[in-house]
Write a protein that holds these residues in place. Structure first.
Motif, PDB file in Angstrom:
ATOM      1  N   GLU A 186       0.829  -1.221   0.000  1.00 23.37           N
ATOM      2  CA  GLU A 186       0.000   0.000   0.000  1.00 23.37           C
ATOM      3  C   GLU A 186       0.858   1.264   0.000  1.00 23.37           C
ATOM      4  OE1 GLU A 186      -3.475   0.448   2.375  1.00 23.37           O
ATOM      5  OE2 GLU A 186      -4.365  -1.370   1.545  1.00 23.37           O
ATOM      6  N   ALA A 217     -11.946  -2.968  -1.158  1.00 24.87           N
ATOM      7  CA  ALA A 217     -12.908  -2.130  -0.470  1.00 24.87           C
ATOM      8  C   ALA A 217     -13.157  -0.914  -1.337  1.00 24.87           C
ATOM      9  CB  ALA A 217     -12.351  -1.681   0.874  1.00 24.87           C
ATOM     10  N   ARG A 259      -5.991   4.439   6.175  1.00 26.05           N
ATOM     11  CA  ARG A 259      -5.994   3.068   5.649  1.00 26.05           C
ATOM     12  C   ARG A 259      -5.150   2.115   6.487  1.00 26.05           C
ATOM     13  NH1 ARG A 259      -7.699   3.561   0.063  1.00 26.05           N
ATOM     14  NH2 ARG A 259      -7.415   1.334  -0.051  1.00 26.05           N
TER      15      ARG A 259
END
Ligand code: GLY
Length: 387
Positions: A55, A274, A343
């Motif tokens: 990420e 998501a 996140r």
């Protein structure tokens, strides 16, 4: 009207508030948490990826340092929590595969790989065939991907339950109520007033209420955390025994600009997430959200349409203006923040607990957390005051 007093009062009983309370109690502070439902919050929706490497985003290299530090602490954190509470946490060190479906995705993935290497991170480029050898359920169209063995997963629901148990064992008091207003006296935070009319007094107050942190009445405007909710819809499916192992590691991709990930748990659950939606406080699960997630997941792993869909849910990520958390003392004496994890809330849980315990005990942030001081967002009214 009744009243209670503690050394430390944590507003918010999600995983960030709970870890803060647990670590504070371990340091000998008489600690309380105010939350109508401790152990609830975004962790009940989150997939639980510990994805410091996959990420990674441009411009977030400072945050990367904190993410990696928390990932490094995870094995000891899990061992301590499990030994103390007897709770399994679903911690799996099975790694992550980030794949590309078309030429654009592949170019994007190559850029991410270069950024990871520049940042000293370990990831391995694989051809489409090599990806499918690792994960045979992947679509034939997968063009290549990045294998990241260091990005793991945990089950956030089990983590939340274990943290509640750890807090109880450490003597943390739970006030099952809403914090309605921060009380301030002579320029110092002194506690909160609850919806039921109870006064909770404390030497130090930690505001750890996730995306609600920016809404607590009574917090002076200059120190109110600039957090906003970013909605994420998440699906849970079940892998019947006859299909196991469906996937052996987390698989993720960016499909037409949207992130999709599939997180396989040991217990047969497959979490698919998501969406990322700026819709305020809305937590409606929509047909469109479910459709897009299933459509994108199906492009990656066509066999997903065979699996029972067991749950659909939406949660709110607490986002800050620079996507990084706000940790530690504010410009208001007695008020600290532990919010804005966006996140990375599950990943940052261990380091947040340690950082806040240090800040509560010393009034200072440890070196690894200095860039995340809430003071970076303080408005002029406070920052222009002499130190
Ligand atoms: N870290 C996963 C998400 O925010 O969706």
């Amino acid at each position: 009207m009744s009243s209670h007093t503690s050394d430390v009062l944590v507003v918010g009983g999600g995983i960030i508030g709970l870890v803060t309370a647990w670590r504070a109690a371990q340091r000998g502070f008489a600690t309380a948490v105010v939350d109508p439902e401790p152990g609830g919050g975004a962790a009940q929706v989150a997939a639980g990826m510990l994805a410091a490497v996959t990420e990674l985003h441009y411009g977030e290299q400072t945050l990367l340092g904190l993410n990696l530090e928390s990932a490094r602490r995870y094995p000891d954190f899990v061992a301590e929590l499990t030994e103390l509470t007897g709770h399994g946490l679903g911690y799996r060190r099975s790694g992550t595969l980030a794949v590309a479906l078309d030429a654009d995705d592949r170019a994007h993935m190559r850029e991410l790989h270069a950024l990871q290497r520049q940042s000293g991170l370990t990831s391995q480029w694989l051809s489409g065939r090599e990806c499918r050898r690792l994960e045979p359920m992947l679509a034939p169209g997968v063009r290549g991907g990045l294998r990241v063995d260091g990005d793991h997963q945990i089950d956030p629901r089990r983590l939340a339950a274990a943290l509640v148990a750890a807090c109880e064992r450490a003597g943390v008091t739970f006030h099952r109520d809403w914090a309605e207003r921060l009380t301030v006296s002579a320029g110092r935070a002194t506690g909160v007033l609850t919806r039921a009319g109870t006064t909770l007094a404390a030497e130090q107050v930690v505001l750890a209420a996730g995306s609600l942190s920016g809404r607590l009445a009574g917090v002076p405007a200059e120190v109110l955390p600039p957090v906003r909710p970013v909605k994420g819809q998440v699906l849970r499916l079940t892998v019947p025994r006859r299909y196991a192992p469906f996937l052996t590691r987390t698989v993720r991709a960016v499909v037409r600009g949207s992130h999709v990930y599939l997180v396989p748990r040991e217990n047969g659950e497959l979490v698919v997430g998501a969406t990322s939606e700026e819709l305020g406080w809305d937590t409606t699960v929509t047909a469109g959200g479910v459709y897009e997630l299933l459509r994108d997941a199906h492009e990656l792993v066509p066999g997903i349409t065979e699996l029972p869909l067991t749950e659909t849910r939406a949660g709110l990520r607490p986002a800050s203006p620079d996507n990084a958390p706000l940790l530690g003392p504010t410009g208001l004496d007695g008020l600290l923040l532990a919010t804005g994890h966006y996140r990375n809330g599950v990943l940052l849980t261990p380091v947040t607990g340690d950082v806040l315990a240090h800040a509560l005990a010393t009034g200072q942030l440890p070196d690894e957390a200095r860039p995340f001081t809430p003071r970076r967002f303080h408005t002029a009214a406070l920052s222009e005051q002499p130190a």
